[in-house]
Scaffold this active site. Structure first.
Site, PDB file in Angstrom:
ATOM      1  N   HIS A 104      53.721  42.325  40.498  1.00  0.00           N
ATOM      2  CA  HIS A 104      53.019  42.844  41.679  1.00  0.00           C
ATOM      3  C   HIS A 104      52.084  41.777  42.218  1.00  0.00           C
ATOM      4  O   HIS A 104      51.835  40.760  41.570  1.00  0.00           O
ATOM      5  CB  HIS A 104      52.277  44.141  41.353  1.00  0.00           C
ATOM      6  CG  HIS A 104      51.164  43.981  40.369  1.00  0.00           C
ATOM      7  ND1 HIS A 104      51.362  43.637  39.045  1.00  0.00           N
ATOM      8  CD2 HIS A 104      49.817  44.120  40.512  1.00  0.00           C
ATOM      9  CE1 HIS A 104      50.191  43.588  38.430  1.00  0.00           C
ATOM     10  NE2 HIS A 104      49.250  43.862  39.292  1.00  0.00           N
ATOM     11  N   HIS A 135      48.905  41.326  42.784  1.00  0.00           N
ATOM     12  CA  HIS A 135      47.483  41.115  42.490  1.00  0.00           C
ATOM     13  C   HIS A 135      47.272  39.675  42.019  1.00  0.00           C
ATOM     14  O   HIS A 135      48.104  39.123  41.304  1.00  0.00           O
ATOM     15  CB  HIS A 135      46.984  42.115  41.438  1.00  0.00           C
ATOM     16  CG  HIS A 135      46.634  43.453  42.019  1.00  0.00           C
ATOM     17  ND1 HIS A 135      46.680  44.622  41.305  1.00  0.00           N
ATOM     18  CD2 HIS A 135      46.205  43.788  43.272  1.00  0.00           C
ATOM     19  CE1 HIS A 135      46.296  45.628  42.087  1.00  0.00           C
ATOM     20  NE2 HIS A 135      46.012  45.150  43.274  1.00  0.00           N
ATOM     21  N   ASP A 189      45.578  38.153  39.779  1.00  0.00           N
ATOM     22  CA  ASP A 189      45.636  37.759  38.364  1.00  0.00           C
ATOM     23  C   ASP A 189      47.080  37.613  37.865  1.00  0.00           C
ATOM     24  O   ASP A 189      47.307  37.046  36.795  1.00  0.00           O
ATOM     25  CB  ASP A 189      44.841  38.733  37.476  1.00  0.00           C
ATOM     26  CG  ASP A 189      45.271  40.183  37.609  1.00  0.00           C
ATOM     27  OD1 ASP A 189      45.630  40.602  38.731  1.00  0.00           O
ATOM     28  OD2 ASP A 189      45.247  40.910  36.602  1.00  0.00           O
ATOM     29  N   HIS A 190      48.049  38.073  38.650  1.00  0.00           N
ATOM     30  CA  HIS A 190      49.456  37.954  38.244  1.00  0.00           C
ATOM     31  C   HIS A 190      50.208  36.866  39.012  1.00  0.00           C
ATOM     32  O   HIS A 190      51.356  36.570  38.685  1.00  0.00           O
ATOM     33  CB  HIS A 190      50.175  39.297  38.412  1.00  0.00           C
ATOM     34  CG  HIS A 190      49.702  40.333  37.441  1.00  0.00           C
ATOM     35  ND1 HIS A 190      50.486  40.817  36.429  1.00  0.00           N
ATOM     36  CD2 HIS A 190      48.489  40.941  37.298  1.00  0.00           C
ATOM     37  CE1 HIS A 190      49.784  41.699  35.715  1.00  0.00           C
ATOM     38  NE2 HIS A 190      48.579  41.787  36.218  1.00  0.00           N
ATOM     39  N   HIS A 234      51.119  52.213  40.006  1.00  0.00           N
ATOM     40  CA  HIS A 234      49.972  51.297  40.032  1.00  0.00           C
ATOM     41  C   HIS A 234      49.326  51.374  41.415  1.00  0.00           C
ATOM     42  O   HIS A 234      49.847  52.051  42.299  1.00  0.00           O
ATOM     43  CB  HIS A 234      50.444  49.868  39.701  1.00  0.00           C
ATOM     44  CG  HIS A 234      49.320  48.920  39.397  1.00  0.00           C
ATOM     45  ND1 HIS A 234      48.314  49.224  38.530  1.00  0.00           N
ATOM     46  CD2 HIS A 234      49.047  47.667  39.849  1.00  0.00           C
ATOM     47  CE1 HIS A 234      47.470  48.195  38.471  1.00  0.00           C
ATOM     48  NE2 HIS A 234      47.895  47.250  39.270  1.00  0.00           N
ATOM     49  N   ASP A 274      51.864  46.002  35.478  1.00  0.00           N
ATOM     50  CA  ASP A 274      50.722  46.927  35.409  1.00  0.00           C
ATOM     51  C   ASP A 274      51.193  48.331  35.754  1.00  0.00           C
ATOM     52  O   ASP A 274      51.757  48.546  36.831  1.00  0.00           O
ATOM     53  CB  ASP A 274      49.640  46.510  36.416  1.00  0.00           C
ATOM     54  CG  ASP A 274      48.853  45.304  35.931  1.00  0.00           C
ATOM     55  OD1 ASP A 274      49.269  44.693  34.933  1.00  0.00           O
ATOM     56  OD2 ASP A 274      47.820  44.981  36.552  1.00  0.00           O
ATOM     57  N   HIS A 287      48.193  42.357  28.305  1.00  0.00           N
ATOM     58  CA  HIS A 287      47.318  42.717  29.427  1.00  0.00           C
ATOM     59  C   HIS A 287      46.097  43.474  28.882  1.00  0.00           C
ATOM     60  O   HIS A 287      45.796  44.605  29.254  1.00  0.00           O
ATOM     61  CB  HIS A 287      48.096  43.591  30.437  1.00  0.00           C
ATOM     62  CG  HIS A 287      47.444  43.634  31.799  1.00  0.00           C
ATOM     63  ND1 HIS A 287      46.556  44.608  32.160  1.00  0.00           N
ATOM     64  CD2 HIS A 287      47.557  42.841  32.888  1.00  0.00           C
ATOM     65  CE1 HIS A 287      46.169  44.413  33.419  1.00  0.00           C
ATOM     66  NE2 HIS A 287      46.754  43.347  33.877  1.00  0.00           N
TER      67      HIS A 287
END
Lengths: 302, 302
Positions: free
Chosen positions: B61, B63, B65-66, B138, B209, B267
């Site tokens: 996804h 975001h 941090d990914h 999510h 996530d 995670h």
């Protein structure tokens, strides 16, 4: 007093021990951050610098190894509670980069960010210091940043004030701040009557990526500390010149010519992992007071 | 045989010991990479995975941090000599993100990159495996990715082939690959005459996530390994549900319900630095064969 904290000291690609460029000046309760390579947020948190300080980030140039850590650092600071505004300064391109990342990635940044694309010259001014940008020799527009504390009034001599009949209290404070005062008997006392010579501020230069050039010489003149890129050893002089980078020797020659007090080498190519002693020796032969930076190094400048 | 290599096992923000999500499957001479959080290139180089392997990167996804490690990894691989093409797959948004970063940052990527925004379903097919995406629960579109080796013909029994009069040589090979053969006397020998039952391939699921949901249950059914996010301990069940995340207990319940062989928790929120034993215990009470991932962990699946 200023503390220089080296968060990332590698070049182009990380090595086992070096992440990508990010260097912080800590002055009173403020942080001045030069470059923001990938891994900056990681080292930033490790160093306990605090995410809610007054802060300005200055990007030397728009190569990925100097900016790819910026989106992560600014989102992480928000996640961890930053509320204070943040100023980001860089050469042309920085605005487009940040805008497009923050538009394409869903985020919840809860503090104000001001991004400025600046021309060379004074790019930031605070009460007690200024930061100037000098355009240097690299494959894309690169700014060397010169951090300069403003000159402060000289040391106050209470004995001289007493002798001149200035009563202890608000008048002393006014004189200490550099203003003349009028005594009850009508006499005027000037600051120079009770103060020593003005005190020079600290000057620190961060070169970003650069080959040797006149602008670097101008920028570095009589600096207390030059944080100079030294991507290569002197054996790769030709490669350095071709790419707009510096060798250890070029950096040391600049420090010598500019009568700097200290030289710190950074932006070390991953090829020298474990061979750093040789790099340092090369520079020290020309400029004795040289340090070779590593991730986590802290240097205090007084 | 597949090796799972955990390059980054943190969540949202890095901790001292955990960088952001990046997990690699190494299968023969190929790499399948799930997510690419900041620091991925650093751990990637540390792990000696090699920058010029056949490779597909799947982003769960959008975001930060990914994905914030993606620009650094792809530029660094080029810098270090990658020539093989690279496939990048993700949900809507991945194309715009990469396009805008690569347009605003000067770079010299010398290999081909194909970026695909996919709908749930089969998102990648190779000769010996497929990868499917399942949309999960999510705050933004998140894909769980299911890596599945295709079924292989059963074990070859030379004794059976001999008994049936199949001469050793090319006919054996044909039978081993699942094709029928005709002997000189006109008899037809079918693969099932000389092979054991078809061999099931390895199935590995990476959840990205997600909160608990039906799609995760469908995705994880009888998996050999579920690499499941476990952002929180069971004390924060409400928070997890609200944010579309999982607790250790939710992950373990999924593994149990899906009759998985092994569960690997990843995670992990930075708040649990040093408290990982407790997280692992919570999950093990429900699903015994659980591992809690750490940066650098390697798990071999046969």
């Amino acid at each position: 007093m200023i503390e220089i904290i080296f968060l990332g000291t590698g070049a182009s690609v990380p090595s086992r021990s070096r992440m990508l460029p990010c260097i912080v000046l800590r002055r009173k309760d403020e942080l001045i951050v030069f470059d923001c390579g990938e891994g900056a947020q990681y080292r930033f948190l490790q160093s306990g610098l605090g995410v809610n300080k007054k802060m300005v980030i200055l990007i030397s140039h728009m190569h990925g190894d100097h900016v790819f850590g910026l989106p992560g650092l600014i989102t992480t600071m928000s996640f961890l509670g930053r509320t204070k505004p943040l100023t980001i300064i860089g050469p042309p391109g920085i605005k487009k980069f940040l805008n497009c990342v923050l538009k394409t990635i869903p985020h919840h940044i809860r503090y104000d960010i001001s991004v400025y694309e600046k021309e060379p010259g004074v790019v930031y001014e605070a009460d007690e210091y200024i930061i100037e940008a000098y355009e240097t020799e690299h494959s894309v527009t690169n700014y060397a940043y010169v951090f300069k504390e403003k000159e402060r009034p000289g040391k106050f001599h209470p004995d001289k004030a007493m002798k001149l009949g200035v009563p202890k209290g608000p008048l002393w404070k006014k004189l200490q701040m550099g203003f003349p005062v009028v005594l009850e008997d009508g006499r005027i006392i000037r600051p120079e009557d009770v103060l020593g010579p003005p005190r020079k501020g600290i000057k620190i230069v961060y070169t970003g990526d650069t080959g040797p050039c006149e602008d670097i010489i101008s920028a570095c003149k009589e600096a207390d500390v030059i944080i100079h890129e030294a991507t290569y050893s002197s054996e790769l002089t030709e490669k350095a010149l071709k790419e707009g980078h510096s060798t250890t020797v070029m950096a040391a020659e600049t420090a010598k010519r500019c009568k700097a007090k200290m030289l710190i080498l950074t932006h070390i190519s991953a090829r020298y992992e474990g061979l750093e002693d040789k790099l340092l020796e090369e520079a020290k032969r020309i400029f004795e007071n040289t340090i070779l930076a590593y991730d986590g190094l802290k240097v205090t400048v007084k």
